[in-house]
Enzyme design. Structure first.
Site, PDB file in Angstrom:
ATOM      1  N   LYS A  42       0.808  -1.221   0.000  1.00  0.00           N
ATOM      2  CA  LYS A  42       0.000   0.000   0.000  1.00  0.00           C
ATOM      3  C   LYS A  42       0.840   1.269   0.000  1.00  0.00           C
ATOM      4  O   LYS A  42       0.524   2.243  -0.689  1.00  0.00           O
ATOM      5  CB  LYS A  42      -0.970  -0.020   1.178  1.00  0.00           C
ATOM      6  CG  LYS A  42      -2.136  -0.978   0.982  1.00  0.00           C
ATOM      7  CD  LYS A  42      -3.150  -0.841   2.097  1.00  0.00           C
ATOM      8  CE  LYS A  42      -4.411  -1.620   1.744  1.00  0.00           C
ATOM      9  NZ  LYS A  42      -5.102  -1.076   0.557  1.00  0.00           N
ATOM     10  N   ASN A  45       2.691   1.535  -3.410  1.00  0.00           N
ATOM     11  CA  ASN A  45       1.687   1.827  -4.440  1.00  0.00           C
ATOM     12  C   ASN A  45       1.285   3.297  -4.425  1.00  0.00           C
ATOM     13  O   ASN A  45       1.215   3.962  -5.471  1.00  0.00           O
ATOM     14  CB  ASN A  45       0.435   0.975  -4.227  1.00  0.00           C
ATOM     15  CG  ASN A  45       0.628  -0.476  -4.614  1.00  0.00           C
ATOM     16  OD1 ASN A  45       1.638  -0.854  -5.190  1.00  0.00           O
ATOM     17  ND2 ASN A  45      -0.356  -1.295  -4.283  1.00  0.00           N
ATOM     18  N   GLY A 221     -16.713   1.509  -4.238  1.00  0.00           N
ATOM     19  CA  GLY A 221     -16.483   0.762  -5.469  1.00  0.00           C
ATOM     20  C   GLY A 221     -17.240   1.358  -6.642  1.00  0.00           C
ATOM     21  O   GLY A 221     -17.138   2.555  -6.932  1.00  0.00           O
ATOM     22  N   GLY A 224     -19.264   4.679  -6.334  1.00  0.00           N
ATOM     23  CA  GLY A 224     -18.639   5.976  -6.094  1.00  0.00           C
ATOM     24  C   GLY A 224     -18.096   6.105  -4.683  1.00  0.00           C
ATOM     25  O   GLY A 224     -17.481   5.175  -4.160  1.00  0.00           O
ATOM     26  N   GLY A 250      -7.559   1.105  -4.776  1.00  0.00           N
ATOM     27  CA  GLY A 250      -7.784   1.926  -3.587  1.00  0.00           C
ATOM     28  C   GLY A 250      -6.576   2.779  -3.242  1.00  0.00           C
ATOM     29  O   GLY A 250      -6.709   3.919  -2.773  1.00  0.00           O
ATOM     30  N   ASP A 251      -5.383   2.241  -3.483  1.00  0.00           N
ATOM     31  CA  ASP A 251      -4.162   3.011  -3.226  1.00  0.00           C
ATOM     32  C   ASP A 251      -4.039   4.168  -4.208  1.00  0.00           C
ATOM     33  O   ASP A 251      -3.595   5.258  -3.834  1.00  0.00           O
ATOM     34  CB  ASP A 251      -2.935   2.097  -3.327  1.00  0.00           C
ATOM     35  CG  ASP A 251      -2.980   0.953  -2.335  1.00  0.00           C
ATOM     36  OD1 ASP A 251      -3.491   1.161  -1.221  1.00  0.00           O
ATOM     37  OD2 ASP A 251      -2.517  -0.151  -2.668  1.00  0.00           O
TER      38      ASP A 251
END
Length: 300
Positions: A42, A45, A221, A224, A250-251
């Site tokens: 994470k 990234n 997701g 939004g 997500g990162d």
């Protein structure tokens, strides 16, 4: 004057990725495709994602003195991240075992390795990085006490962004520093515990805000995201794309959000931009190699 737009304090892993027709149930073995090894974690990234967007970025992390560690350092340099804060040695580089199904959804198991050896003392030794960074972002693939030490050494006027993944209860002083706290549905439910009785994400955002963060972002997701601060809760629409691989999306979202906030954007505006970055990332395989440049995001 800040030397860095964003300092990421967090994990650096080698991602070992296998494509599968479906993820196995308990006790089941399934056959997958060829193993691919990618730079991930994470923290690493987020640093790559921000640098590819144009942010002046540094990473504070720990890797092993091994081939996976060299892979990670090379990927940071190639993206334009300053790896001055990347410490080497103490344990093997962390590894993430990832399965990806045809819909692009993934399951991940992480062996922390050297990430677990990133200590509060390492943060104190790198305090000059914190004091010269406009925004500091962290996650929980490193020890919680290390994140606490980050909060205690933030520069006056800087901004702290936290994605509590993998989720666990957070000390009051960490929650109070978050601006924003960024969670998905699973992370929100873990942090809320018995409070999370509602099925309405807007309620999650309000309840999390009541725990002390200055602002909250709930990612949903394909639905939004929601942003919440003292002015209320605002929905940020999703960007529709054909997802190939959600690993690291997500990162990318968190990195883009942190950078835009540091540039002066309002929370909802920054989240809308971050949604576009995250959407672009899921259209390609892998994590870091899927991250778009600012020009690519602007063309969407």
């Amino acid at each position: 004057m800040y030397d860095y737009d964003l300092l990421v304090v967090g994990s650096a892993n080698a991602d070992l990725v296998i494509g599968v027709e479906r993820r196995p149930a308990a006790g089941e073995t399934v056959l997958g495709g060829d193993l691919a090894v990618h730079p991930g974690g994470k923290g690493a990234n987020q640093a790559v994602a921000a640098a590819r967007l144009g942010a002046r970025t540094a990473l504070l992390a720990r890797v092993g003195d091994d081939a996976h560690g060299r892979l990670l350092l090379d990927s940071q340099r190639a993206a334009g991240v300053d790896p001055v804060g990347v410490l080497v040695g103490g344990a093997p580089t962390g590894v993430a075992l990832i399965t990806v199904d045809p819909a692009g959804d993934n399951s991940i198991v992480v062996s922390p390795g050297a990430n677990a050896r990133l200590t509060p003392a390492d943060v104190r030794a790198a305090v000059s990085l914190l004091l010269t960074s406009r925004v500091v972002s962290a996650q929980l693939e490193i020890p919680l006490e290390t994140v606490v030490e980050v909060v205690r050494n933030l520069a006056e006027g800087s901004r702290f962004v936290l994605n509590p993944s993998p989720p666990r209860p957070l000390p009051t002083e960490v929650l109070a520093a978050c601006d924003p706290l960024i969670v998905n549905e699973h992370e929100a439910r873990v942090l809320l515990g018995d409070l999370g009785v509602s099925e309405d994400p807007a309620d999650w955002a309000r309840l999390l805000l009541a725990k002390g963060p200055r602002s909250v972002v709930v990612t949903l997701g394909a639905e939004g995201a929601l942003v919440a601060d003292s002015s209320g809760v605002t929905r940020v629409p999703s960007v529709k794309v054909d997802a190939v691989d959600t690993t690291g999306a997500g990162d990318a979202f968190t990195a883009a959000l942190a950078w835009k906030l540091g540039s002066g954007s309002a929370l909802a505006e920054a989240a809308a931009y971050a949604a576009r970055v995250g959407a672009a990332a899921v259209t390609k395989r892998g994590a870091q190699e899927s991250y778009p440049t600012a020009a690519e995001v602007g063309s969407r």
